[in-house]
Design a protein around this motif. Structure first.
Motif, PDB file in Angstrom:
ATOM      1  N   VAL A   8       0.903  -1.329  -0.250  1.00  0.00           N
ATOM      2  CA  VAL A   8       0.165  -0.172  -0.164  1.00  0.00           C
ATOM      3  C   VAL A   8       0.427   0.768   0.072  1.00  0.00           C
ATOM      4  CG1 VAL A   8      -1.222   1.626   1.191  1.00  0.00           C
ATOM      5  CG2 VAL A   8      -2.524  -0.709   1.126  1.00  0.00           C
ATOM      6  N   LEU A   9       0.529   2.039  -0.935  1.00  0.00           N
ATOM      7  CA  LEU A   9       1.022   3.613  -1.155  1.00  0.00           C
ATOM      8  C   LEU A   9       0.674   4.619  -0.839  1.00  0.00           C
ATOM      9  CD1 LEU A   9       3.500   2.206  -3.632  1.00  0.00           C
ATOM     10  CD2 LEU A   9       4.956   3.264  -1.461  1.00  0.00           C
ATOM     11  N   LEU A  10       0.496   5.657   0.237  1.00  0.00           N
ATOM     12  CA  LEU A  10      -0.524   6.557   0.440  1.00  0.00           C
ATOM     13  C   LEU A  10      -0.568   7.690  -0.753  1.00  0.00           C
ATOM     14  CD1 LEU A  10       0.286   7.199   4.534  1.00  0.00           C
ATOM     15  CD2 LEU A  10      -0.683   5.876   3.200  1.00  0.00           C
ATOM     16  N   VAL A  11      -1.768   8.260  -1.148  1.00  0.00           N
ATOM     17  CA  VAL A  11      -1.293   9.698  -1.737  1.00  0.00           C
ATOM     18  C   VAL A  11      -1.122  10.899  -1.333  1.00  0.00           C
ATOM     19  CG1 VAL A  11      -1.947  10.768  -4.156  1.00  0.00           C
ATOM     20  CG2 VAL A  11      -1.780   8.175  -4.067  1.00  0.00           C
ATOM     21  N   THR A  12      -0.542  11.261  -1.104  1.00  0.00           N
ATOM     22  CA  THR A  12      -0.079  13.246  -1.042  1.00  0.00           C
ATOM     23  C   THR A  12      -0.005  13.561  -1.661  1.00  0.00           C
ATOM     24  OG1 THR A  12       2.239  12.225  -0.512  1.00  0.00           O
ATOM     25  CG2 THR A  12       0.935  11.602   1.267  1.00  0.00           C
ATOM     26  N   GLU A  13       0.050  14.230  -3.021  1.00  0.00           N
ATOM     27  CA  GLU A  13      -0.500  14.771  -3.886  1.00  0.00           C
ATOM     28  C   GLU A  13      -0.986  13.974  -4.700  1.00  0.00           C
ATOM     29  OE1 GLU A  13       3.668  17.453  -4.609  1.00  0.00           O
ATOM     30  OE2 GLU A  13       2.409  17.748  -6.469  1.00  0.00           O
ATOM     31  N   LEU A  14      -1.802  15.157  -5.819  1.00  0.00           N
ATOM     32  CA  LEU A  14      -2.599  15.083  -7.209  1.00  0.00           C
ATOM     33  C   LEU A  14      -4.094  15.607  -7.127  1.00  0.00           C
ATOM     34  CD1 LEU A  14      -3.816  12.550  -9.059  1.00  0.00           C
ATOM     35  CD2 LEU A  14      -6.095  12.205  -7.688  1.00  0.00           C
ATOM     36  N   GLY A  15      -3.766  16.149  -8.562  1.00  0.00           N
ATOM     37  CA  GLY A  15      -3.978  17.203  -9.091  1.00  0.00           C
ATOM     38  C   GLY A  15      -4.524  18.042  -8.521  1.00  0.00           C
TER      39      GLY A  15
END
Lengths: 273, 273
Positions: free
Chosen positions: A240-247
């Motif tokens: 699992v990888l946590l998303v910390t930046e998107l769009g």
């Protein structure tokens, strides 16, 4: 060193140029993490392979033979990524199934390439892809060899600081990332896109569904995604990888995802460089 | 006998098990009829291959090298079918493009397998397929290696008296046959399905568009198909085949299709057993 590739149970490195895996993408694959010779999600990989075989009308491979191949190619590797490829084998030209059918089984191992350590504990930057995935219920869920859409989506960026790309289907729903499933948390509720029209039913996705208990599997649009309290990606090798930046939006690691990262770490997922 | 397969310009029969054509269907192909060493539609095949390369961000192959390969593998065969396969070559695991890129070129010939003589002059029986094709503008038109939909459609029947299966897209429009484009004639007007959302832009389709002059390329539904005065299929190796039975209706060979069969016969298409 023992051979790192076995084809139909024997050391080899090449396949017949007339194989239908090459001719038509007529087959399936699994990418399996082995830690000290053991695959934590082995049963889930076998189950998905069996599902894919049924869908493509291929005989399911012999589980003991597959396990023996994996043991041989991972010998001496503390952490290995094994790719299992099953094809419909060689045959005369044309889409019609060859008779008799002689499927081909390729099992290849490589040492795991660790990810940057901060990806696991601080999270990852991801982007939106322009490439849309087609809606095709007949092929949805299974891990077949027709992956041009993913190749095109992954070709949209080459900045190594961007870990993944979020993909939508041609009707505007979130499918996941190019090589991962996606989960989001909002007000304590966990959701993930359904995979019966598009996308892959990831083995790590299945593991998370069991671990999390109540998860909504449904349609997710970009607004719901961007309003999430947490977003994380699941992959059979990376965990699992946590998303910390998107769009243009930033997230801090959240409690649900962080807990999964830690739990999966004890299972062996998430070795960092 | 000269070798019937050349890989990257040299006689060979096997490819690296890590080739991306096998791993992901990451490549293109052409199936070319050669008559006495000459391919009547050679320029059209090269043009479509170039279009596919542009779409998949592959370098177009060297035309002279391709022609030399074809000459070598067809030597001594009065009538040959050559399959040209281009892949993105081998690379590390994952969807990201390998760098440097080393595409693979496979050119393989076989003697043409002639069809039953009456198929050309009396027409063929075809059926409807249940398998629907996904709508994917990014991959429509080009002849890529992701052909599981066609494999599944072709697997729906094994009666050798049925020559082809008609396929629809997931939105209910006629796309063509599993390995052919489709044309219909109604009140003297010729129509064929558009190929910018689904389907392959066949080289024989392109040849027919030039020969027929005015042809409507648009959406065709099952009602329009079944009300046609003539239906015929086009294929780069088989030429044109007239449909005389489909979905419980019978047709007699019509003037537009029959004329094309005769004209293409003079070009070399349509050898019968």
């Amino acid at each position: 060193m023992s051979a790192r590739i076995r084809i139909d149970g024997a050391p080899a490195t090449v396949v017949d140029a007339g194989d239908r895996g090459l001719a038509y993408g007529d087959g399936l694959f699994e990418t399996v993490l082995f830690v000290d010779g053991r695959a934590p999600l082995w049963r889930r990989h076998l189950a998905r392979l069996a599902l894919g075989c049924a869908r493509l009308r291929l005989p399911a491979p012999d589980a003991a033979a597959l396990a023996a191949d994996c043991a041989a190619v991972t010998a001496g590797l503390p952490r290995a990524v094994v790719r299992i490829t099953l094809t419909r084998g060689s045959g005369p030209r044309g889409y019609a199934q060859p008779a008799p059918l002689q499927p081909l089984r390729i099992v290849a191992a490589a040492a795991e390439a660790p990810l940057p350590r901060h990806w696991y504990w601080q999270g990852i930057r991801v982007r939106f892809c322009e490439t849309r995935l087609a809606v095709q219920p007949l092929l949805a869920g299974i891990k077949h060899l027709n992956r041009l859409e993913q190749v095109l989506a992954r070709a949209e960026w080459d900045d190594p600081a961007i870990a993944e790309g979020i993909v939508f289907d041609t009707e505007g729903r979130v499918v996941g990332a190019t090589a991962a499933n996606l989960f989001l948390v909002r007000d304590g509720c966990v959701s993930t896109p359904r995979v019966d029209r598009c996308g892959v039913a990831g083995v790590m996705r299945a593991e998370l569904l069991d671990r999390l208990g109540e998860v909504r599997q449904g349609d997710i649009d970009v607004d719901e995604l961007m309003q999430a309290d947490e977003i994380f990606l699941s992959n059979a090798v990376r965990g699992v990888l946590l998303v910390t930046e998107l769009g243009g939006r930033l997230w801090k690691p959240g409690p649900v995802g962080s807990r999964l990262v830690a739990d999966l770490h004890t299972l062996g997922f998430g070795a960092a460089a």
